[in-house]
Design a protein around this motif. Structure first.
Motif, mmCIF file in Angstrom:
data_model
loop_
_atom_site.group_PDB
_atom_site.id
_atom_site.type_symbol
_atom_site.label_atom_id
_atom_site.label_comp_id
_atom_site.label_asym_id
_atom_site.label_seq_id
_atom_site.Cartn_x
_atom_site.Cartn_y
_atom_site.Cartn_z
ATOM 1 N N TRP A 87 0.825 -1.207 0.000
ATOM 2 C CA TRP A 87 0.000 0.000 0.000
ATOM 3 C C TRP A 87 0.860 1.260 0.000
ATOM 4 O O TRP A 87 0.498 2.272 -0.607
ATOM 5 N N ALA A 88 2.001 1.205 0.676
ATOM 6 C CA ALA A 88 2.904 2.357 0.696
ATOM 7 C C ALA A 88 3.471 2.628 -0.701
ATOM 8 O O ALA A 88 3.620 3.793 -1.105
ATOM 9 N N LEU A 89 3.785 1.582 -1.428
ATOM 10 C CA LEU A 89 4.291 1.753 -2.794
ATOM 11 C C LEU A 89 3.218 2.342 -3.705
ATOM 12 O O LEU A 89 3.515 3.195 -4.552
ATOM 13 N N ILE A 90 1.984 1.899 -3.529
ATOM 14 C CA ILE A 90 0.883 2.450 -4.322
ATOM 15 C C ILE A 90 0.705 3.932 -4.017
ATOM 16 O O ILE A 90 0.559 4.767 -4.925
ATOM 17 N N ALA A 91 0.708 4.272 -2.735
ATOM 18 C CA ALA A 91 0.545 5.674 -2.335
ATOM 19 C C ALA A 91 1.700 6.524 -2.864
ATOM 20 O O ALA A 91 1.481 7.645 -3.357
ATOM 21 N N SER A 92 2.904 6.013 -2.776
ATOM 22 C CA SER A 92 4.067 6.769 -3.257
ATOM 23 C C SER A 92 3.991 7.008 -4.757
ATOM 24 O O SER A 92 4.291 8.116 -5.231
ATOM 25 N N ALA A 93 3.600 5.983 -5.494
ATOM 26 C CA ALA A 93 3.471 6.140 -6.946
ATOM 27 C C ALA A 93 2.381 7.154 -7.285
ATOM 28 O O ALA A 93 2.548 7.994 -8.179
ATOM 29 N N ALA A 94 1.257 7.087 -6.550
ATOM 30 C CA ALA A 94 0.152 8.012 -6.818
ATOM 31 C C ALA A 94 0.563 9.457 -6.577
ATOM 32 O O ALA A 94 0.294 10.349 -7.399
ATOM 33 N N PHE A 95 1.238 9.719 -5.477
ATOM 34 C CA PHE A 95 1.653 11.088 -5.188
ATOM 35 C C PHE A 95 2.819 11.522 -6.069
ATOM 36 O O PHE A 95 2.989 12.722 -6.326
ATOM 37 N N GLY A 96 3.607 10.574 -6.539
ATOM 38 C CA GLY A 96 4.646 10.914 -7.510
ATOM 39 C C GLY A 96 4.041 11.406 -8.812
ATOM 40 O O GLY A 96 4.508 12.402 -9.398
ATOM 41 N N VAL A 97 2.995 10.728 -9.259
ATOM 42 C CA VAL A 97 2.286 11.164 -10.467
ATOM 43 C C VAL A 97 1.647 12.530 -10.241
ATOM 44 O O VAL A 97 1.698 13.407 -11.119
ATOM 45 N N LEU A 98 1.057 12.731 -9.074
ATOM 46 C CA LEU A 98 0.460 14.022 -8.761
ATOM 47 C C LEU A 98 1.505 15.132 -8.782
ATOM 48 O O LEU A 98 1.231 16.250 -9.243
ATOM 49 N N ALA A 99 2.698 14.853 -8.282
ATOM 50 C CA ALA A 99 3.755 15.860 -8.258
ATOM 51 C C ALA A 99 4.150 16.264 -9.684
ATOM 52 O O ALA A 99 4.327 17.460 -9.977
ATOM 53 N N ILE A 100 4.289 15.284 -10.568
ATOM 54 C CA ILE A 100 4.617 15.585 -11.963
ATOM 55 C C ILE A 100 3.494 16.372 -12.622
ATOM 56 O O ILE A 100 3.723 17.345 -13.359
ATOM 57 N N TRP A 101 2.287 15.977 -12.325
ATOM 58 C CA TRP A 101 1.105 16.667 -12.856
ATOM 59 C C TRP A 101 1.067 18.117 -12.366
ATOM 60 O O TRP A 101 0.773 19.045 -13.126
ATOM 61 N N ALA A 102 1.391 18.318 -11.083
ATOM 62 C CA ALA A 102 1.386 19.661 -10.509
ATOM 63 C C ALA A 102 2.474 20.540 -11.128
ATOM 64 O O ALA A 102 2.279 21.752 -11.319
ATOM 65 N N VAL A 103 3.604 19.933 -11.451
ATOM 66 C CA VAL A 103 4.690 20.697 -12.100
ATOM 67 C C VAL A 103 4.236 21.210 -13.462
ATOM 68 O O VAL A 103 4.558 22.350 -13.855
ATOM 69 N N ARG A 104 3.494 20.406 -14.170
ATOM 70 C CA ARG A 104 2.981 20.846 -15.473
ATOM 71 C C ARG A 104 2.057 22.050 -15.314
ATOM 72 O O ARG A 104 2.135 23.004 -16.093
ATOM 73 N N TYR A 105 1.184 21.998 -14.320
ATOM 74 C CA TYR A 105 0.322 23.154 -14.049
ATOM 75 C C TYR A 105 1.153 24.381 -13.702
ATOM 76 O O TYR A 105 0.862 25.505 -14.139
ATOM 77 N N TRP A 106 2.181 24.174 -12.895
ATOM 78 C CA TRP A 106 3.021 25.287 -12.442
ATOM 79 C C TRP A 106 3.779 25.912 -13.610
ATOM 80 O O TRP A 106 3.861 27.132 -13.726
ATOM 81 N N LEU A 107 4.319 25.077 -14.498
ATOM 82 C CA LEU A 107 5.064 25.591 -15.648
ATOM 83 C C LEU A 107 4.155 26.358 -16.604
ATOM 84 O O LEU A 107 4.596 27.307 -17.262
ATOM 85 N N ARG A 108 2.910 25.965 -16.689
ATOM 86 C CA ARG A 108 1.946 26.641 -17.566
ATOM 87 C C ARG A 108 1.240 27.794 -16.874
ATOM 88 O O ARG A 108 0.381 28.440 -17.475
ATOM 89 N N ASN A 109 1.618 28.002 -15.592
ATOM 90 C CA ASN A 109 1.009 29.083 -14.814
ATOM 91 C C ASN A 109 -0.513 28.927 -14.746
ATOM 92 O O ASN A 109 -1.267 29.889 -14.914
ATOM 93 N N GLN A 110 -0.941 27.692 -14.501
ATOM 94 C CA GLN A 110 -2.364 27.371 -14.395
ATOM 95 C C GLN A 110 -2.676 26.823 -13.008
ATOM 96 O O GLN A 110 -1.803 26.288 -12.314
ATOM 97 N N ARG A 111 -3.920 26.918 -12.630
ATOM 98 C CA ARG A 111 -4.366 26.319 -11.379
ATOM 99 C C ARG A 111 -4.806 24.884 -11.629
ATOM 100 O O ARG A 111 -5.346 24.555 -12.700
ATOM 101 N N GLU A 112 -4.565 24.031 -10.655
ATOM 102 C CA GLU A 112 -4.941 22.632 -10.791
ATOM 103 C C GLU A 112 -6.456 22.506 -10.935
ATOM 104 O O GLU A 112 -7.210 23.166 -10.205
ATOM 105 N N GLY A 113 -6.879 21.666 -11.870
ATOM 106 C CA GLY A 113 -8.298 21.510 -12.154
ATOM 107 C C GLY A 113 -8.977 20.519 -11.228
ATOM 108 O O GLY A 113 -8.364 19.914 -10.341
ATOM 109 N N GLY A 114 -10.268 20.334 -11.469
ATOM 110 C CA GLY A 114 -11.059 19.426 -10.640
ATOM 111 C C GLY A 114 -10.595 17.985 -10.720
ATOM 112 O O GLY A 114 -10.638 17.267 -9.718
ATOM 113 N N ALA A 115 -10.135 17.555 -11.895
ATOM 114 C CA ALA A 115 -9.653 16.179 -12.033
ATOM 115 C C ALA A 115 -8.427 15.941 -11.155
ATOM 116 O O ALA A 115 -8.279 14.875 -10.543
#
Length: 198
Positions: A87-115
């Motif tokens: 479960w820890a590996l699943i959680a780590s992978a999920a938040f790792g994906v979220l971090a990459i996703w958040a970086v994309r929003y940050w680079l585009r100067n956008q706010r994170e969407g509902g998804a």
């Protein structure tokens, strides 16, 4: 390394759980906040918590893997340990994906969407489950615990009086039972003697 700890995993993991949990809560608050300075500030705080959480998670995973292979345990705790790890590996992978996703929003100067916010809330589930099994390892199986306290003589807030009171009742009960039992034997013995006499 601290002598009281078999490894650094208990230290790293608490930062991981706290930072990711706060990040999710802040993202939810930012998502439902009206556009403005407050929403931007909360969103930035969420991003910082997410980023720092990823850094601590690296230490969490490394120290957790070390603990998985070195901390003494039995068959029952090994099963819980493996579930905790998965479960820890699943959680780590999920938040790792979220971090990459958040970086994309940050680079585009956008706010994170509902998804993104929904995905963050879902990612909190394996984090909570992993934490539950981690707690079960320590409190349920004693994994990583070097010694257990002797609680026989420990009291809190007048419990000593309560214990003495209870002990007195126990002594009275035992004393009453013994006396009653002795009387019973005394009553039976004369009866038996009378039968023999007749």
């Amino acid at each position: 390394m601290l002598q009281s700890l078999p490894n650094w995993h208990p230290i790293f993991v608490h930062f991981t759980v706290a930072l990711f949990s706060v990040a999710v809560l802040l993202y939810i608050v930012a998502h439902f906040s009206p556009p403005g300075a407050f929403g931007r500030t909360v969103r930035m705080a969420a991003r910082v918590n997410l980023a720092v959480g990823v850094l601590f998670t690296i230490g969490t995973l490394l120290s957790g893997w070390y603990a998985y292979n070195t901390v003494p345990h039995d068959a029952a705790s090994h099963a819980v340990m493996t579930t905790h790890r998965n479960w820890a590996l699943i959680a780590s992978a999920a938040f790792g994906v979220l971090a990459i996703w958040a970086v994309r929003y940050w680079l585009r100067n956008q706010r994170e969407g509902g998804a993104f916010v929904l995905a963050a809330a879902i990612a909190a589930t394996p984090l909570i489950v992993a934490g539950h099994y981690g707690g079960e390892l320590v409190y349920g199986h004693g994994v990583g615990v070097q010694s257990l306290p002797d609680t026989d003589g420990h009291t809190h807030n007048g419990d000593d009086h309560d214990h003495d009171h209870d002990d007195a009742h126990e002594d009275d009960d035992h004393g009453h039972d013994d006396e009653h039992g002795d009387d019973g034997h005394d009553h039976d013995d004369p009866g038996e003697n009378d039968d023999h006499a007749h």
